[in-house]
Structures are given as structure tokens and as C-alpha cells.
Design an enzyme around this catalytic site. Structure first.
Site, PDB file in Angstrom:
ATOM      1  N   HIS A 192       0.852  -1.189   0.000  1.00 53.27           N
ATOM      2  CA  HIS A 192       0.000   0.000   0.000  1.00 53.27           C
ATOM      3  C   HIS A 192       0.890   1.242   0.000  1.00 53.27           C
ATOM      4  O   HIS A 192       0.750   2.133   0.835  1.00 53.27           O
ATOM      5  CB  HIS A 192      -0.941  -0.015   1.202  1.00 53.27           C
ATOM      6  N   ASN A 216      -0.809  -4.959  -6.515  1.00 53.05           N
ATOM      7  CA  ASN A 216      -1.981  -4.258  -6.011  1.00 53.05           C
ATOM      8  C   ASN A 216      -1.613  -3.232  -4.950  1.00 53.05           C
ATOM      9  O   ASN A 216      -0.814  -3.500  -4.063  1.00 53.05           O
ATOM     10  CB  ASN A 216      -2.988  -5.256  -5.432  1.00 53.05           C
ATOM     11  N   HIS A 248      -7.416  -9.526  -9.271  1.00 51.78           N
ATOM     12  CA  HIS A 248      -6.375  -8.649  -8.744  1.00 51.78           C
ATOM     13  C   HIS A 248      -5.192  -8.517  -9.694  1.00 51.78           C
ATOM     14  O   HIS A 248      -4.546  -7.464  -9.746  1.00 51.78           O
ATOM     15  CB  HIS A 248      -5.885  -9.167  -7.385  1.00 51.78           C
ATOM     16  N   ASP A 272      -5.614 -13.305   0.440  1.00 53.78           N
ATOM     17  CA  ASP A 272      -6.196 -12.026   0.846  1.00 53.78           C
ATOM     18  C   ASP A 272      -7.699 -12.211   1.080  1.00 53.78           C
ATOM     19  O   ASP A 272      -8.500 -11.330   0.790  1.00 53.78           O
ATOM     20  CB  ASP A 272      -5.933 -10.950  -0.208  1.00 53.78           C
ATOM     21  N   GLY A 311     -10.494  -7.074  -1.143  1.00 52.48           N
ATOM     22  CA  GLY A 311      -9.987  -8.395  -0.819  1.00 52.48           C
ATOM     23  C   GLY A 311     -10.502  -9.423  -1.799  1.00 52.48           C
ATOM     24  O   GLY A 311     -11.092  -9.092  -2.837  1.00 52.48           O
TER      25      GLY A 311
END
Length: 381
Positions: A192, A216, A248, A272, A311
């Protein structure tokens, strides 16, 4: 003392598939892989073909069986999630707390420290030290820089938890802080994050061990600005988790990543997974926002009302089938990405993820097309 021999299936030892051998288990531990006919002083368990493999290890599991860890950060909540994933072949996982309050973080750490929870190998804190520019489905209002209290808290917890993974963004930490966490036994993963490749390299130099869900919620690979993706793929010693559900990451991008991290295997599969895995529910709440399941494709898709991926709704066995069927990965390679590789990332490869002498006999029996037939935990053998 129980002495067993599993026969009748191909064996995956964590690296390769072996034919015409049997697995010997003694008192819940792997004793050996042997050829020929099992000794008559062993209890024989004959399997109907397929593959006998170490149980899957999932480093990133937000929920399962209808609950999220964030909603129940207790030993009972962790046990519930582990149980929900076990029928899909996962025998060890890291319950994952996404960005939340300090109180939720402390509760999850306390639960993980409380004692042995069947099927739980540690804890993954995915936040709150993330970049709001790459927040994904996380709430930016809880994101903040790492501080001295956090370092002390995580360092103490790492000594008491089997494996503690903490996902951090480059703009919320310094290399010196990463070095302190790594020296204390925390497994630092970058994710992130909108960082440059140089910023990522500085954190890898400081001890960051991997990246969280490659591609991602991170700066992408460009030919002049390689970003976090490029820094990870170009660095031989850095690990990474990746989601193999077709939503994803495009199958072609999966091929690129696995080709770059082919030998040694530094890229492992994570689900995830959110609350709906192992549940018949079609929606759930994430920080008060509705997440809905769309099961119309090859794999279900979870999204917020604005279309943001929230997710995944995939289990480990389904992930392996996706890698084999849609990405074209050899079966042994796909299995390794779900067993030995995540175990090595977590530094527990001597006890999980391989059929080697002394390892836990956590086992999954798969059909030839990788559907789960049976699952055993070492405690049961």
C-alpha cells in the site's frame, strides 16, 4: 506412539513430485519418505491416487466462515477463520488485521500472543502505517506514521508470536525504523505504497523482507520509473505474496512475475481472503461499508459499492487451480508456491511446508485436478 504410512498417492515433498513412494509419520511428525512396500509394523492408510502434499500456508487471511478478524480480534475469532479455511487445504495461516484503530491492533496482538491456536502460525498487521494514496479498500482516516510506541509494541510481540508480519508504506517509516523492527524479529513487508524504486530499495537494504500482494495498491512497473513492483521483481532476495484469482492480477502479469521470481521461489500465493470464504453469505460489512460477492466469473469477485476491489473470495486450492489452468504453471511449481515458499518467507520452513524429517505432519490429499479430498493436522496423527 502412532506410526503411520500414507501410500497410494504421488507425494509432493515441498519441492518436487515423487512417484511410487510412501510417507511415514510418527507421533504427528514426518519421519521419512520411503520407496517400496511399507513395513508391516506401520498402520497403513491407502489413498485413492491423487497427490499428498504438505498443507497450504496462507500469509494473508482477513477472514473466513462469515467473519473478519477486524470484527472479532480474539483467539476465538482467529480459530474460527482457521477452521473455515482448513477444508480448502490450508493448515496454517496468518490472520490479517487491516487498517484500524490502535485498540483493534492491540487486541489482535494480544490474541495472537495468548497461546497456541490450531491452524494459526502468527499474525499479519496490514496497516495502519500505509499510504492514503494507495489505500485500496482500507480507511485512510486510520493511516498514520510508525512511532516509537509502535516499534516497542511490535518488537515485544514478535518475540512471543510464531511469525509477525507488518505491512508498511515507505512514506510512513524510515529505513532506520525498518532496521530496528527487522532486528527485533518482525517480518517487514512493503505494501500500500506509492514509493519510487529507490525508496523501496532503501527499505530492502534496511531489512524489509518482502512486499504485500504484488501489483496491487503499489507503484507499478514503468520502463523509466520501475516503482515498488520493479524494485521487488529485480531484487533476488526479496519475497512477495501475490493473489491468483484473475481479478487482482491479469494472468499475463502473473506469468511475468513468476518468471522473474522463478529460482529461487521468492513469490508465493496468498488469498487475501475476506469473510465470505467458507460461507454461503453474499455480502458483509467492512468498516460500515457493504462488500458484495459477484460469482459470475471463473473466481468470485468482491467489491465495494464504488467498484473498488475489497480483498478476495478465493481459497488456496482454488488459487492453485487458477495457476495451473489459467496461467499454465506446472503442478509442482504451483504447490511449492503454497507450501515451502510461504513457510520460508515466515522462517518456519524447518517445521511446516515440507515433508522432511521432524516437520509437522500437516497434510492435504488432493485429486489429480487439485480438489481437496482430505486434510490432516499433526495433532490428529
Amino acid at each position: 506412539m502412532a506410526r503411520l504410512a500414507f501410500t497410494g498417492a504421488r507425494l509432493f515433498d515441498g519441492d518436487r513430485l515423487v512417484d511410487d513412494h510412501h510417507l511415514i509419520v510418527e507421533d504427528g511428525k514426518v519421519r521419512a519418505i520411503a520407496s517400496g512396500v511399507p513395513s508391516t509394523n506401520l498402520e497403513i492408510r491407502t489413498l485413492d491416487g491423487g497427490i499428498l502434499s504438505p498443507g497450504f500456508i496462507d500469509v494473508q487471511v482477513n477472514g473466513g466462515g462469515g467473519i473478519l478478524l477486524n470484527d472479532d480480534p480474539t483467539p476465538g475469532g482467529m480459530a474460527h477463520i482457521a477452521t473455515a479455511h482448513r477444508r480448502f487445504g490450508t493448515t496454517a495461516l496468518l490472520p490479517t488485521l487491516i487498517t484500524d484503530t490502535r485498540e483493534k491492533t492491540r487486541a489482535a496482538l494480544k490474541a495472537a500472543i495468548s497461546g497456541a491456536i490450531t491452524g494459526v502460525a502468527g499474525l499479519h498487521l496490514e496497516g495502519p502505517h500505509l499510504d492514503p494514496a494507495r489505500k485500496g479498500a482500507h480507511l485512510a482516516q486510520y493511516m498514520r506514521p510508525l512511532d516509537e510506541g509502535d516499534i516497542a509494541l511490535y518488537s515485544r510481540a514478535a518475540a512471543a508470536i510464531g511469525a509477525l508480519v507488518v505491512t508498511l508504506a515507505a512514506n510512513q517509516v524510515t529505513p532506520a525504523q525498518v532496521a530496528r523492527l527487522s532486528e527485533a524479529g518482525v517480518i517487514v513487508s512493503i505494501g500500500h505504497s506509492n514509493c519510487t524504486a529507490d525508496e523501496a530499495e532503501a527499505l530492502f537494504d534496511a531489512g524489509a523482507r518482502g512486499v504485500t500482494h504484488l501489483y496491487n495498491a503499489m507503484s507499478g512497473l514503468g520502463h523509466r520509473e520501475p516503482g515498488l513492483v520493479g524494485a521487488m521483481l529485480a531484487r533476488p532476495g526479496v519475497w512477495g505474496g501475490i493473489i491468483a484469482d484473475g481479478h487482482h492480477v491479469d494472468p499475463r502479469a502473473l506469468k511475468v512475475a513468476f518468471a522473474a521470481k522463478r529460482d529461487p521461489g521468492r513469490l508465493f500465493v496468498v488469498t487475501d481472503a475476506m469473510a465470505l470464504v467458507g460461507s454461503d453469505r453474499q455480502s458483509f460489512l467492512l468498516n460500515g461499508r457493504t462488500v458484495t460477492r459477484d460469482a459470475s466469473g471463473y473466481c468470485p469477485r468482491l467489491t465495494l459499492e464504488d467498484g473498488t476491489l475489497a480483498g478476495s473470495d478465493i481459497d488456496m486450492a482454488s488459487s492453485l487451480r487458477f495457476l495451473v489452468d489459467r496461467v499454465g504453471m506446472p503442478v509442482a511449481d504451483a504447490l511449492r508456491r503454497a507450501t515451502a515458499d510461504p513457510a520460508d518467507f515466515l522462517r518456519i520452513g524447518h517445521e511446516r511446508g515440507r515433508l522432511i524429517a521432524g516437520a509437522r505432519a500437516d497434510l492435504v490429499h488432493l485429486s489429480d485436478d487439485l480438489h481437496v479430498q482430505s486434510v490432516w493436522l499433526s495433532e490428529q496423527l
